[in-house]
Design an enzyme around this catalytic site. Structure first.
Site, PDB file in Angstrom:
ATOM      1  N   TYR A 142      44.859  35.355  36.884  1.00 36.34           N
ATOM      2  CA  TYR A 142      45.871  36.539  36.452  1.00 36.34           C
ATOM      3  C   TYR A 142      45.724  37.394  37.135  1.00 36.34           C
ATOM      4  CZ  TYR A 142      46.425  39.321  32.647  1.00 36.34           C
ATOM      5  OH  TYR A 142      46.925  40.402  31.563  1.00 36.34           O
ATOM      6  N   ASP A 238      42.910  40.349  44.885  1.00 41.42           N
ATOM      7  CA  ASP A 238      42.660  40.712  43.150  1.00 41.42           C
ATOM      8  C   ASP A 238      40.901  41.062  42.883  1.00 41.42           C
ATOM      9  OD1 ASP A 238      42.686  41.818  40.819  1.00 41.42           O
ATOM     10  OD2 ASP A 238      44.402  40.929  39.858  1.00 41.42           O
ATOM     11  N   LYS A 266      38.587  47.288  35.304  1.00 47.95           N
ATOM     12  CA  LYS A 266      37.247  47.095  34.359  1.00 47.95           C
ATOM     13  C   LYS A 266      35.683  47.829  35.357  1.00 47.95           C
ATOM     14  CE  LYS A 266      39.718  43.083  33.283  1.00 47.95           C
ATOM     15  NZ  LYS A 266      40.053  42.319  33.979  1.00 47.95           N
TER      16      LYS A 266
HETATM   17  C1  LIG Z   1      42.055  41.895  33.534  1.00 46.55           C
HETATM   18  C2  LIG Z   1      42.445  41.656  35.247  1.00 46.55           C
HETATM   19  C3  LIG Z   1      43.753  42.027  35.009  1.00 46.55           C
HETATM   20  C4  LIG Z   1      44.772  42.792  34.654  1.00 46.55           C
HETATM   21  O1  LIG Z   1      44.021  44.194  34.118  1.00 46.55           O
HETATM   22  P1  LIG Z   1      44.414  44.751  33.297  1.00 46.55           P
HETATM   23  O2  LIG Z   1      43.514  45.970  33.099  1.00 46.55           O
HETATM   24  O3  LIG Z   1      44.167  44.077  31.465  1.00 46.55           O
HETATM   25  O4  LIG Z   1      45.284  45.187  32.736  1.00 46.55           O
HETATM   26  C5  LIG Z   1      44.382  42.009  37.065  1.00 46.55           C
HETATM   27  N1  LIG Z   1      43.552  40.792  37.556  1.00 46.55           N
HETATM   28  C6  LIG Z   1      42.284  40.577  36.650  1.00 46.55           C
HETATM   29  C7  LIG Z   1      41.578  39.420  38.243  1.00 46.55           C
HETATM   30  C8  LIG Z   1      41.948  40.542  35.788  1.00 46.55           C
HETATM   31  O5  LIG Z   1      40.620  40.014  35.456  1.00 46.55           O
END
Ligand SMILES: *Cc1c(COP(=O)(O)O)cnc(C)c1O
Length: 427
Positions: A142, A238, A266
């Protein structure tokens, strides 16, 4: 007192599904979501006053536990001086310097407001820097909800161009996103063969933590690095989850593999809405106002958000023992859950990397999205409900991680394992 049920009824009238982010609606587990009143350390309390040991931890940011005094005090201090200026502040310089100190191979940082925005911007930069349009991602990873990431693999071998996985994503946009199975280097090689000179970047969660938790097979990330070098593509890690979690240097230092661009979210916000992307000076200077890749943000580098993020990163940087403790706690939990599965005979796999843990209700090892998808979702839903009743707050969906924080005590972990043993026995 207004119950969670009553609040959810009100919420559903004024918000789609009653929520501001879909997973919170508890639909995968078929329940009414708990409305949370407060959190402290390893615990959250719902509006009914029930206390839960929390393994969602706001989906990762609360690595030190909720309401950590160091972060709270930094925020309290910051808000006294105003909430936003739309102009530069010292804290933005300090957090960029600190990130560059902590994370290998990055020389410049741009702050944004979410992980989605970080990924969207990093992909634009990769396309701008390479002059190529196609991007390659992995099934089950994701990367937020930008158009180019809400894409699934085409249906047949010849038709491997991406298809929208959400309504509203243009077919043309989706076609530029190629998808390979996680941990499948041969598939990545094949896509490079089919689209020579066309792939701007390969983007990967170095530990996939949005399909449960699936670590990279030995050699997978190194293989991606080598293929990107050979093909002139950029490798994007990511690290919205893994950044500052696996190690202070994130996955690049944990696995010893260099990425060209790294996205964060995060943890770097300490609970405030923050994202960032980072890379070499040469790449990052392609971004406006230095270069031709446009990207901006009214609230980017917000002073209160920076205060929270800076306090959390400083704490992590000056307390390296946090990472050892996190790994020990998560290993202890994973071992306990495995033993609980073994004693009850429940066909459960427990995957763990660093402080990320996930159970899968399948007899077979899970190392890809295909194997993760074999998990029995009905069993996960039953497990979730029974654990919730015992005061353990887990991700309300199978394809998410358990986040272990520094605040989880041995007693919390023991209580969790004991509850899981009871629940496994009933499934
Ligand atoms: C949570 C997440 C995102 C998106 O971040 P948001 O702050 O919810 O937009 C992107 N990449 C990874 C790996 C994530 O876990």
């Amino acid at each position: 007192m207004e119950s969670s049920e009553a609040l959810f009824e009100r919420a559903k009238k004024v918000m789609p599904g009653g929520v501001n982010s879909p997973v919170r609606a508890f639909r995968s587990v078929g329940l009414t979501p708990r409305f949370i009143e407060k959190a402290d350390g390893a615990y959250i309390w719902d509006v009914e006053g029930n206390r839960y040991i929390d393994y969602v931890c706001s989906w990762g940011p609360m690595i030190l536990g909720h309401n950590h005094p160091v972060i709270r005090e930094a925020v309290e201090k910051a808000i006294k001086d105003g909430l936003s200026f739309g102009a530069s502040t010292k804290r933005e310089v300090e957090i960029a310097e600190l990130m560059i100190d902590m994370v290998p191979h990055i020389e410049m940082v741009r702050m944004v407001n979410s992980g989605t925005e970080a990924v969207m911007s990093a992909v634009r930069l990769a396309r701008g820097a390479t002059g190529r349009d196609k991007i390659l991602k992995f099934e089950g990873c994701y990367h937020g909800h930008s158009d180019c990431m809400l894409v699934k693999a085409g249906s047949s071998a010849v038709e491997e161009q991406g298809k929208p996985s959400s309504a509203g994503v243009p077919v043309g946009t989706a076609q530029d996103t190629l998808t390979a199975p996680f941990n499948d280097l041969a598939a990545v090689e094949e896509l490079f063969r089919r689209y020579p000179g066309a792939i701007a970047c390969v983007i990967v969660e170095p530990v996939a933590a949005n399909m449960g938790v699936v670590g990279p097979d030995s050699g997978f990330l190194q293989g991606l690095r080598a293929l990107c070098d050979k093909e002139g593509s950029l490798l994007i890690f990511d690290e919205v989850i893994t950044g500052f979690r696996l190690a202070e240097g994130g996955a690049q230092s944990y696995f010893g593999v260099k990425a060209d661009l790294v996205t964060f979210g995060k943890i770097i916000g300490g609970g405030m809405p923050v994202g960032a992307y980072a890379g070499s000076r040469a790449l990052m200077e392609q971004v406006a106002p230095c270069g031709p890749v446009y990207q901006a943000g009214t609230l980017s580098g917000n002073p209160v958000a920076m205060a929270a993020g800076l306090a959390q990163l400083r704490y992590l940087h000056s307390h390296p023992e946090v990472y050892t403790a996190l790994s020990e706690k998560a290993s202890y939990l994973a071992q306990g859950l495995r033993k609980a599965a073994a004693t009850t005979g429940a066909p459960v796999q427990i995957n763990q990397v660093g402080s990320l843990v996930a159970p899968f209700f399948t007899p077979d090892a899970v190392h890809s999205f295909t194997s993760a998808s074999k998990s029995d979702l009905k069993k996960y839903a039953a497990y979730f409900e029974k654990m919730l009743r015992r005061g353990i707050y887990l991700a309300p969906a199978q394809f998410e991680a358990m986040f272990v924080s520094y605040a989880h005590s041995a007693a919390d972990l023991d209580e969790t394992v004991q509850a899981a043993r009871d629940v496994f026995a009933q499934l």
